[in-house]
Design a protein around this motif. Structure first.
Motif, PDB file in Angstrom:
ATOM      1  N   ASN A  30       0.805  -1.210   0.000  1.00 53.90           N
ATOM      2  CA  ASN A  30       0.000   0.000   0.000  1.00 53.90           C
ATOM      3  C   ASN A  30       0.845   1.270   0.000  1.00 53.90           C
ATOM      4  N   GLU A  31       2.152   1.124   0.199  1.00 51.81           N
ATOM      5  CA  GLU A  31       3.021   2.308   0.177  1.00 51.81           C
ATOM      6  C   GLU A  31       2.961   2.991  -1.185  1.00 51.81           C
ATOM      7  N   GLN A  32       2.834   2.204  -2.246  1.00 50.87           N
ATOM      8  CA  GLN A  32       2.740   2.790  -3.587  1.00 50.87           C
ATOM      9  C   GLN A  32       1.468   3.622  -3.720  1.00 50.87           C
ATOM     10  N   VAL A  33       0.378   3.138  -3.133  1.00 53.03           N
ATOM     11  CA  VAL A  33      -0.883   3.879  -3.178  1.00 53.03           C
ATOM     12  C   VAL A  33      -0.732   5.186  -2.392  1.00 53.03           C
ATOM     13  N   ALA A  34      -0.116   5.111  -1.200  1.00 53.25           N
ATOM     14  CA  ALA A  34       0.105   6.311  -0.398  1.00 53.25           C
ATOM     15  C   ALA A  34       0.978   7.303  -1.159  1.00 53.25           C
ATOM     16  N   LEU A  35       1.996   6.781  -1.845  1.00 49.70           N
ATOM     17  CA  LEU A  35       2.886   7.626  -2.638  1.00 49.70           C
ATOM     18  C   LEU A  35       2.116   8.284  -3.790  1.00 49.70           C
ATOM     19  N   LEU A  36       1.242   7.512  -4.410  1.00 46.04           N
ATOM     20  CA  LEU A  36       0.422   8.055  -5.494  1.00 46.04           C
ATOM     21  C   LEU A  36      -0.431   9.211  -4.970  1.00 46.04           C
ATOM     22  N   GLN A  64      10.305  11.132  -8.669  1.00 50.52           N
ATOM     23  CA  GLN A  64      11.025  11.984  -7.719  1.00 50.52           C
ATOM     24  C   GLN A  64      10.910  11.417  -6.301  1.00 50.52           C
ATOM     25  N   TYR A  65       9.680  11.122  -5.889  1.00 50.12           N
ATOM     26  CA  TYR A  65       9.449  10.636  -4.528  1.00 50.12           C
ATOM     27  C   TYR A  65       9.961   9.227  -4.324  1.00 50.12           C
ATOM     28  N   ALA A  66       9.810   8.385  -5.338  1.00 46.95           N
ATOM     29  CA  ALA A  66      10.227   6.977  -5.224  1.00 46.95           C
ATOM     30  C   ALA A  66      11.746   6.853  -5.095  1.00 46.95           C
ATOM     31  N   SER A  67      12.464   7.812  -5.664  1.00 43.90           N
ATOM     32  CA  SER A  67      13.934   7.733  -5.638  1.00 43.90           C
ATOM     33  C   SER A  67      14.522   8.332  -4.350  1.00 43.90           C
ATOM     34  N   VAL A  68      13.662   8.921  -3.515  1.00 49.63           N
ATOM     35  CA  VAL A  68      14.156   9.545  -2.271  1.00 49.63           C
ATOM     36  C   VAL A  68      14.471   8.473  -1.242  1.00 49.63           C
TER      37      VAL A  68
END
Length: 165
Positions: free
Chosen positions: A100-106, A161-165
């Motif tokens: 669900n982290e991907q959903v939160a990131l989205l 951008q956020y995924a690479s942090v």
């Protein structure tokens, strides 16, 4: 159960999940989204007899929800929205599982978009037909397709951008 009560229950059951997503897309806060959901459906209940079937009922409800969300955002002076959204997303990420982290990131990325873009992409995610989204947002279907393409590009950039942090 009265006729209006039955009709309202059907309308609520078939639209509440999408309206919650819309409100959540605007606020990034589940509690605020629930409040806005309730406020939206209170307005739907109060104005149900005024609905004239000139558009789909879901389109009418979306318009009410969008106006409710925009009014809320304009009057919401508690904290800067970015700060509020960041705090909420951070606490949400701690609560959710890895998938669900991907959903939160989205949702974090969506919250960084401009108001109109947030509205459009939320409706796309809710799988509303393009002609209905065009009707709600007040732009032609051709322009809508171009706009959605640009929003998706912007979201991809933000996500990377956020995924690479």
């Amino acid at each position: 159960m009265e006729q209006k009560d039955k009709l309202f229950k059907q309308i609520f059951d078939s639209n509440s999940k999408k309206i919650f997503h819309l409100c959540y897309g605007y606020t990034g806060d589940a509690d605020a989204a629930n409040d806005l959901l309730q406020e939206t459906f209170l307005k739907v209940w109060q104005n149900l007899d005024k609905f004239r079937n000139k558009s789909l009922i879901s389109t009418w409800i979306y318009r009410i929800a969008v106006n409710t969300c925009l009014t809320y955002l304009r009057s919401e002076k508690r904290q800067a929205k970015d700060e509020l959204t960041d705090n909420i997303i951070e606490s949400k990420i701690e609560e959710v599982s890895e998938k669900n982290e991907q959903v939160a990131l989205l949702y974090t990325c969506i919250s960084k978009l401009e108001e109109n873009d947030r509205l459009i992409i939320t409706m796309v995610l809710d799988e509303l037909p393009y002609h209905e989204i065009a009707d709600i947002s007040g732009i032609s279907e051709g322009n809508l397709r171009v706009k959605i393409h640009r929003i998706k590009q912007k979201l991809t950039e933000l996500y990377n951008q956020y995924a690479s942090v």
